[in-house]
Motif scaffolding. Structure first.
Motif, PDB file in Angstrom:
ATOM      1  N   LEU A   1       0.827  -1.201   0.000  1.00 42.05           N
ATOM      2  CA  LEU A   1       0.000   0.000   0.000  1.00 42.05           C
ATOM      3  C   LEU A   1       0.862   1.252   0.000  1.00 42.05           C
ATOM      4  O   LEU A   1       0.611   2.216  -0.734  1.00 42.05           O
ATOM      5  N   LEU A   2       1.927   1.241   0.776  1.00 38.94           N
ATOM      6  CA  LEU A   2       2.740   2.438   0.940  1.00 38.94           C
ATOM      7  C   LEU A   2       3.707   2.680  -0.215  1.00 38.94           C
ATOM      8  O   LEU A   2       4.137   3.827  -0.426  1.00 38.94           O
ATOM      9  N   ASN A   3       4.075   1.631  -0.957  1.00 35.67           N
ATOM     10  CA  ASN A   3       5.031   1.861  -2.052  1.00 35.67           C
ATOM     11  C   ASN A   3       4.349   2.274  -3.356  1.00 35.67           C
ATOM     12  O   ASN A   3       4.994   2.372  -4.399  1.00 35.67           O
ATOM     13  N   ASP A   4       3.064   2.562  -3.288  1.00 38.66           N
ATOM     14  CA  ASP A   4       2.307   2.973  -4.471  1.00 38.66           C
ATOM     15  C   ASP A   4       2.776   4.357  -4.942  1.00 38.66           C
ATOM     16  O   ASP A   4       2.748   5.322  -4.168  1.00 38.66           O
ATOM     17  N   PRO A   5       3.196   4.493  -6.209  1.00 33.60           N
ATOM     18  CA  PRO A   5       3.601   5.807  -6.732  1.00 33.60           C
ATOM     19  C   PRO A   5       2.501   6.852  -6.675  1.00 33.60           C
ATOM     20  O   PRO A   5       2.784   8.055  -6.807  1.00 33.60           O
ATOM     21  N   ALA A   6       1.253   6.426  -6.482  1.00 35.04           N
ATOM     22  CA  ALA A   6       0.154   7.392  -6.385  1.00 35.04           C
ATOM     23  C   ALA A   6       0.357   8.351  -5.217  1.00 35.04           C
ATOM     24  O   ALA A   6      -0.097   9.502  -5.273  1.00 35.04           O
ATOM     25  N   HIS A   7       1.019   7.889  -4.145  1.00 33.74           N
ATOM     26  CA  HIS A   7       1.282   8.789  -3.021  1.00 33.74           C
ATOM     27  C   HIS A   7       2.200   9.934  -3.443  1.00 33.74           C
ATOM     28  O   HIS A   7       2.003  11.082  -3.043  1.00 33.74           O
ATOM     29  N   HIS A   8       3.213   9.581  -4.233  1.00 35.97           N
ATOM     30  CA  HIS A   8       4.124  10.618  -4.734  1.00 35.97           C
ATOM     31  C   HIS A   8       3.369  11.580  -5.636  1.00 35.97           C
ATOM     32  O   HIS A   8       3.536  12.801  -5.549  1.00 35.97           O
ATOM     33  N   ASP A   9       2.519  11.046  -6.503  1.00 36.49           N
ATOM     34  CA  ASP A   9       1.749  11.887  -7.411  1.00 36.49           C
ATOM     35  C   ASP A   9       0.873  12.870  -6.635  1.00 36.49           C
ATOM     36  O   ASP A   9       0.803  14.056  -6.961  1.00 36.49           O
ATOM     37  N   THR A  10       0.224  12.367  -5.579  1.00 36.18           N
ATOM     38  CA  THR A  10      -0.689  13.203  -4.802  1.00 36.18           C
ATOM     39  C   THR A  10       0.051  14.283  -4.018  1.00 36.18           C
ATOM     40  O   THR A  10      -0.303  15.472  -4.081  1.00 36.18           O
ATOM     41  N   LEU A  11       1.074  13.886  -3.281  1.00 35.27           N
ATOM     42  CA  LEU A  11       1.719  14.824  -2.358  1.00 35.27           C
ATOM     43  C   LEU A  11       2.761  15.717  -3.030  1.00 35.27           C
ATOM     44  O   LEU A  11       2.881  16.901  -2.672  1.00 35.27           O
ATOM     45  N   VAL A  12       3.502  15.172  -3.974  1.00 31.76           N
ATOM     46  CA  VAL A  12       4.570  15.955  -4.602  1.00 31.76           C
ATOM     47  C   VAL A  12       4.053  16.730  -5.807  1.00 31.76           C
ATOM     48  O   VAL A  12       4.174  17.956  -5.882  1.00 31.76           O
ATOM     49  N   ARG A  13       3.439  16.021  -6.761  1.00 28.87           N
ATOM     50  CA  ARG A  13       3.009  16.710  -7.977  1.00 28.87           C
ATOM     51  C   ARG A  13       1.778  17.584  -7.733  1.00 28.87           C
ATOM     52  O   ARG A  13       1.719  18.729  -8.173  1.00 28.87           O
ATOM     53  N   GLN A  14       0.789  17.039  -7.002  1.00 35.58           N
ATOM     54  CA  GLN A  14      -0.443  17.790  -6.828  1.00 35.58           C
ATOM     55  C   GLN A  14      -0.378  18.793  -5.671  1.00 35.58           C
ATOM     56  O   GLN A  14      -0.901  19.903  -5.786  1.00 35.58           O
ATOM     57  N   ARG A  15       0.247  18.402  -4.567  1.00 32.31           N
ATOM     58  CA  ARG A  15       0.254  19.267  -3.390  1.00 32.31           C
ATOM     59  C   ARG A  15       1.541  20.049  -3.217  1.00 32.31           C
ATOM     60  O   ARG A  15       1.647  20.907  -2.352  1.00 32.31           O
ATOM     61  N   GLY A  16       2.549  19.773  -4.039  1.00 35.48           N
ATOM     62  CA  GLY A  16       3.746  20.593  -4.035  1.00 35.48           C
ATOM     63  C   GLY A  16       4.780  20.267  -2.979  1.00 35.48           C
ATOM     64  O   GLY A  16       5.672  21.077  -2.720  1.00 35.48           O
ATOM     65  N   TRP A  17       4.696  19.091  -2.353  1.00 31.20           N
ATOM     66  CA  TRP A  17       5.732  18.703  -1.401  1.00 31.20           C
ATOM     67  C   TRP A  17       7.070  18.581  -2.137  1.00 31.20           C
ATOM     68  O   TRP A  17       7.114  18.192  -3.304  1.00 31.20           O
TER      69      TRP A  17
END
Length: 216
Positions: free
Chosen positions: A180-196
């Motif tokens: 669950l945690l290694n899903d690239p979707a987390h990176h997409d959400t937090l980095v690309r969409q939210r600017g982390w």
């Protein structure tokens, strides 16, 4: 004279191979950009050929089909290049194997996941969307999920060589959590969409992994 002709043939063969490799790389790069920008279904091999500056038959000869080209785009994004070396044997994965404690293993794996997420998150999302509309992509999407879980299982087994997991958590459950945690979707959400930025994302992911898997 025979030796000179043989040397010339080897040289010409090397030149052809280098040219073919450059062409394949150009096609993969163009396909990745178009698949992400326009969607898999809306992108044709003719579109890819035009963007790569080659003829459509060249694309077909190099990859055979659009699903095969998509698979190559994914494989190259995951690995970082077109060398036939598995992810787990890449130099940037080595810190996971070299770590000296459970916490260090997860810190290193979080870095790996962040690195992969940076490269593959957009194309992963493209494949996820395409799988709903293109049956020829569904199998690829299922394979991606299975491969992510296999990677999580590999890391969990490595963790267990250093000590027990969190009480009440068996290896299969731990694998599911890490999957669950290694899903690239987390990176997409937090980095690309939210600017982390990369550092805070990596630290967040490492903390989530530690909290979920390790004894307190």
């Amino acid at each position: 004279m025979v030796e000179d002709r043989e040397t010339k043939r080897r040289y010409q063969s090397s030149v052809r191979q280098d040219s073919a490799r450059r062409t394949r790389r150009a096609i993969v790069a163009a396909a990745g950009e178009l698949f992400v920008a326009n969607g898999y279904v809306a992108t044709s091999l003719a579109d890819v050929a035009a963007a790569a500056g080659v003829a459509r038959p060249t694309v077909f000869a190099a990859f055979g089909s659009k699903p095969a080209l998509l698979r190559q785009v994914l494989d190259q994004a995951l690995a970082g290049d077109d060398a036939p070396v598995p992810v787990a044997e890449r130099p940037w994965f080595k810190p996971v194997w070299d770590a000296a404690s459970q916490a260090a293993v997860l810190d290193a794996y979080a870095q790996v996941c962040a690195l992969i997420g940076e490269r593959v998150a957009p194309i992963f999302e493209t494949v996820r969307r395409a799988a709903d509309a293109a049956p020829d992509v569904t199998e690829l999407w299922d394979t991606l999920q299975a491969n992510r879980r296999a990677g999580a299982h590999m890391v969990v087994e490595h963790l267990r060589t250093f000590g027990p997991l969190r009480p009440g958590l068996d290896a299969e459950q731990a694998t599911d959590v890490l999957w669950l945690l290694n899903d690239p979707a987390h990176h997409d959400t937090l980095v690309r969409q939210r600017g982390w930025s990369a550092g805070p994302f990596r630290d967040w992911l490492s903390g989530m992994m530690r909290d979920a898997l390790l004894p307190r």
